[in-house]
Design an enzyme around this catalytic site. Structure first.
Site, PDB file in Angstrom:
ATOM      1  N   CYS A 176      23.533 -26.109 -27.602  1.00  0.00           N
ATOM      2  CA  CYS A 176      24.303 -26.391 -28.822  1.00  0.00           C
ATOM      3  C   CYS A 176      25.437 -25.389 -28.992  1.00  0.00           C
ATOM      4  O   CYS A 176      26.518 -25.726 -29.445  1.00  0.00           O
ATOM      5  CB  CYS A 176      23.389 -26.369 -30.033  1.00  0.00           C
ATOM      6  SG  CYS A 176      22.429 -24.854 -30.158  1.00  0.00           S
ATOM      7  N   LYS A 215       7.473 -32.986 -33.911  1.00  0.00           N
ATOM      8  CA  LYS A 215       7.809 -34.164 -33.087  1.00  0.00           C
ATOM      9  C   LYS A 215       8.750 -33.687 -31.994  1.00  0.00           C
ATOM     10  O   LYS A 215       9.928 -33.446 -32.230  1.00  0.00           O
ATOM     11  CB  LYS A 215       8.493 -35.213 -33.970  1.00  0.00           C
ATOM     12  CG  LYS A 215       8.219 -36.662 -33.588  1.00  0.00           C
ATOM     13  CD  LYS A 215       8.725 -37.092 -32.234  1.00  0.00           C
ATOM     14  CE  LYS A 215      10.207 -37.373 -32.217  1.00  0.00           C
ATOM     15  NZ  LYS A 215      10.719 -37.578 -30.843  1.00  0.00           N
ATOM     16  N   GLU A 233      20.020 -28.133 -37.876  1.00  0.00           N
ATOM     17  CA  GLU A 233      20.623 -27.333 -36.795  1.00  0.00           C
ATOM     18  C   GLU A 233      21.250 -28.337 -35.848  1.00  0.00           C
ATOM     19  O   GLU A 233      20.548 -28.997 -35.076  1.00  0.00           O
ATOM     20  CB  GLU A 233      19.541 -26.505 -36.084  1.00  0.00           C
ATOM     21  CG  GLU A 233      18.907 -25.435 -36.950  1.00  0.00           C
ATOM     22  CD  GLU A 233      19.828 -24.235 -37.193  1.00  0.00           C
ATOM     23  OE1 GLU A 233      20.817 -24.060 -36.456  1.00  0.00           O
ATOM     24  OE2 GLU A 233      19.548 -23.484 -38.141  1.00  0.00           O
ATOM     25  N   GLU A 267      31.453 -33.202 -28.621  1.00  0.00           N
ATOM     26  CA  GLU A 267      30.423 -32.433 -27.913  1.00  0.00           C
ATOM     27  C   GLU A 267      29.980 -33.218 -26.683  1.00  0.00           C
ATOM     28  O   GLU A 267      29.375 -34.286 -26.815  1.00  0.00           O
ATOM     29  CB  GLU A 267      29.228 -32.175 -28.841  1.00  0.00           C
ATOM     30  CG  GLU A 267      28.209 -31.237 -28.225  1.00  0.00           C
ATOM     31  CD  GLU A 267      26.956 -31.081 -29.080  1.00  0.00           C
ATOM     32  OE1 GLU A 267      26.484 -32.080 -29.642  1.00  0.00           O
ATOM     33  OE2 GLU A 267      26.446 -29.949 -29.163  1.00  0.00           O
TER      34      GLU A 267
END
Ligand code: NAD
Length: 485
Positions: free
Chosen positions: A290, A181, A256, A386
């Site tokens: 990331c 996906k 992750e 973040e």
């Protein structure tokens, strides 16, 4: 669609199930937007739960024969996929740039990493071995590593082509079938890769791509009772939701997730290497990485001079269309652009005006200037959350102990960088800092071969390298009594 469609991109995309295009069960289609122009690029079918059922069923059927094929055949087919990807590097890189925004040179590197990933796991497919375990004379005991079955792969938008390969290649190499996906913003690369894999000889049904909304197609895949393993790459809150639904079916899940990684510069660092690493660490892919080095920690003796040089470099970056070769492209979407700008406002309230950047560009597209906030206390929101954009915080430190304390002062633990000529200090830093990967004297050092994944809230499990095979296999122990006659 009235606007001009760039040639690398087709104007319409369906799902990819059973080795071919698949019409979605609903008429719902989503426009993929070029973030550099805000113009539509292509429209894509949105998969429904029925489409997900079909993808999982096709994957299950294909898995039954794939797992029994001699591993050397998997090696050959994955090698052919790698070659097919390399042959279409130009087109795939253009697609990555057009849907994500990153500079074409970065997109080309990501396509190469994608091809290399298939090549690397092609090399491992025929070396997945068990062990023999000594018990006593009456027994023969051995282990076999078997594939899980149907694996689900939920991919984010920031590095769509490479992150597709990062989990799909080892899953296929280990004998699984995959249902992918892609993110709503960037489904095109995944659909093109699935087509290429089929053309390169991957049996039908082994690799299915179901674009769709996360809460619909994504949730249907990760909550599917016939899915045997999930690799989720994305944000912490979504990852937690996925893991909760997966546990209902006792499905193995690897996460992750995000990061707020420190990049630490000691006063004895190689100046140019540290500047290069800081720039690459935060401004590659406009900070939408990331493992971005989003917190610069710099020794107080060199703090002022280092920040001066950094500001000069940041201000010299050309921000603009990735396809036209700018150094830094736009953010991926309007929603993300608004989010990053809201963090810039938060930063201004918390610590005052940035020493570089801080504004959106006055043009179409979701462009934000490379932005640097200096003298940022570690407990501020901009140093803790973040931002996932081109926004760097700088915090000075007095000595090694303080550097390590500041580096660890985060809920995340994905990566950490350190610049020093002192070998002992570099390795003390590696020992003391809680992160899945430590870069010494080069940010983003390492590659497809080196394990990657997070400590703390940055995730569960490791991708890349030989270790990733563990994610896609389960161990069976066989114990025989050979003394019964
Ligand atoms: P996101 O969590 O919003 O979405 C990621 C994917 O999950 C998308 O495909 C989305 O459609 C899907 N999704 C959303 N809701 C879902 C649900 N309920 N069930 C199943 N799937 C669902 O993340 P994002 O904004 O696309 O990506 C950015 C985040 O990803 C950042 O936090 C970044 O650090 C992280 N990331 C981590 C890594 C890594 O390797 N650790 C790599 C890249 C990005």
């Amino acid at each position: 669609m009235s606007k001009k469609v760039p040639t690398a991109v087709r104007s319409q995309y369906d799902l990819w199930i059973g080795g071919d295009k698949w019409s979605a069960g609903s008429d719902d289609r989503l426009a993929v937007v070029n973030p550099a122009t805000e113009e539509p690029l292509a429209d894509v079918a949105m998969g429904t739960t029925d489409d997900v059922d079909a993808a999982v069923e096709n994957a299950r059927d294909a898995f039954e024969s794939w797992q029994r094929r001699p591993p050397k055949e998997r090696t050959r087919i994955l090698t052919d996929i790698a070659a097919a990807i390399r042959e279409e590097t130009d087109r795939l890189a253009q697609i990555e740039t057009l849907e994500n925004g990153k500079p074409l040179a970065e997109a080309r590197e990501q396509v190469e990493r994608c091809a290399r990933h298939f090549e690397y796991y092609a090399g491992i497919a025929d070396k997945i071995q068990g062990e023999s375990i000594p018990l006593s004379e009456e027994y023969v005991d051995y282990t076999v590593r078997e594939p899980l079955g149907v694996t689900a792969h939920i991919v984010p938008w920031n590095v769509p082509i490479y992150l597709f390969a990062r989990s799909v290649a080892p899953a296929l190499a280990a004998g699984n079938a995959a249902v992918v996906k892609p993110a709503e913003e960037t489904p095109l690369g995944a659909l093109e890769l699935a087509r290429l894999a089929s053309e390169a000889g991957l049996p039908d049904g082994l690799l299915n791509v179901v674009p769709g909304y996360g809460t619909e197609a994504g949730a249907a895949i990760t909550g599917h009772p016939d899915v045997n393993g999930i690799t989720f790459t994305g944000s912490g809150p979504t990852g937690t939701a996925v893991a909760k639904s997966a546990i209902e079916n006792v499905t193995e899940t690897h996460l992750e997730l995000g990061g707020k990684s420190p990049n630490v510069v000691f006063s004895d660092a190689d100046w140019e290497a540290a500047l290069d690493g800081t720039m690459t660490g935060i401004f590659s892919n406009a900070g939408q990485v990331c493992s971005a080095g989003s917190r610069l920690l710099v020794h107080e003796d060199i703090h002022e001079a280092f920040v001066d040089d950094l500001v000069e470099r940041a201000e010299s970056l050309e921000v603009g269309s990735g396809i036209e070769g700018a150094d830094m492209g736009p953010l991926v979407s309007e929603a993300h652009f608004e989010k990053v700008l809201s963090y810039v406002e938060i930063g201004c309230e918390e610590v005052g005006e940035p020493v570089a950047g801080g504004s959106a560009l006055d043009r179409d597209g979701y462009f934000v200037e490379p932005t640097i906030f200096d003298d940022v206390p570690i407990d501020t929101r901009i140093a803790q959350e973040e931002i996932f954009g081109p926004v760097l915080t700088v915090t000075p430190f007095a000595d090694e102990d303080e550097a390590i304390e500041l580096a660890n002062a985060t809920d995340y633990g994905l990566v950490a960088g350190v610049y020093t000529e002192n070998v002992g200090r570099a390795h003390r830093f590696a020992r003391e800092v809680d992160a899945g990967q430590i870069y010494i004297n080069e940010y983003f050092a390492g590659g497809n071969e080196t394990p990657f994944g997070g400590f703390k809230d940055s995730g569960i499990g490791r991708e890349n390298g030989v270790q990733a095979i563990d994610n896609y296999t389960q161990v069976k122990n066989v114990c025989a009594n050979i003394d019964r006659r």
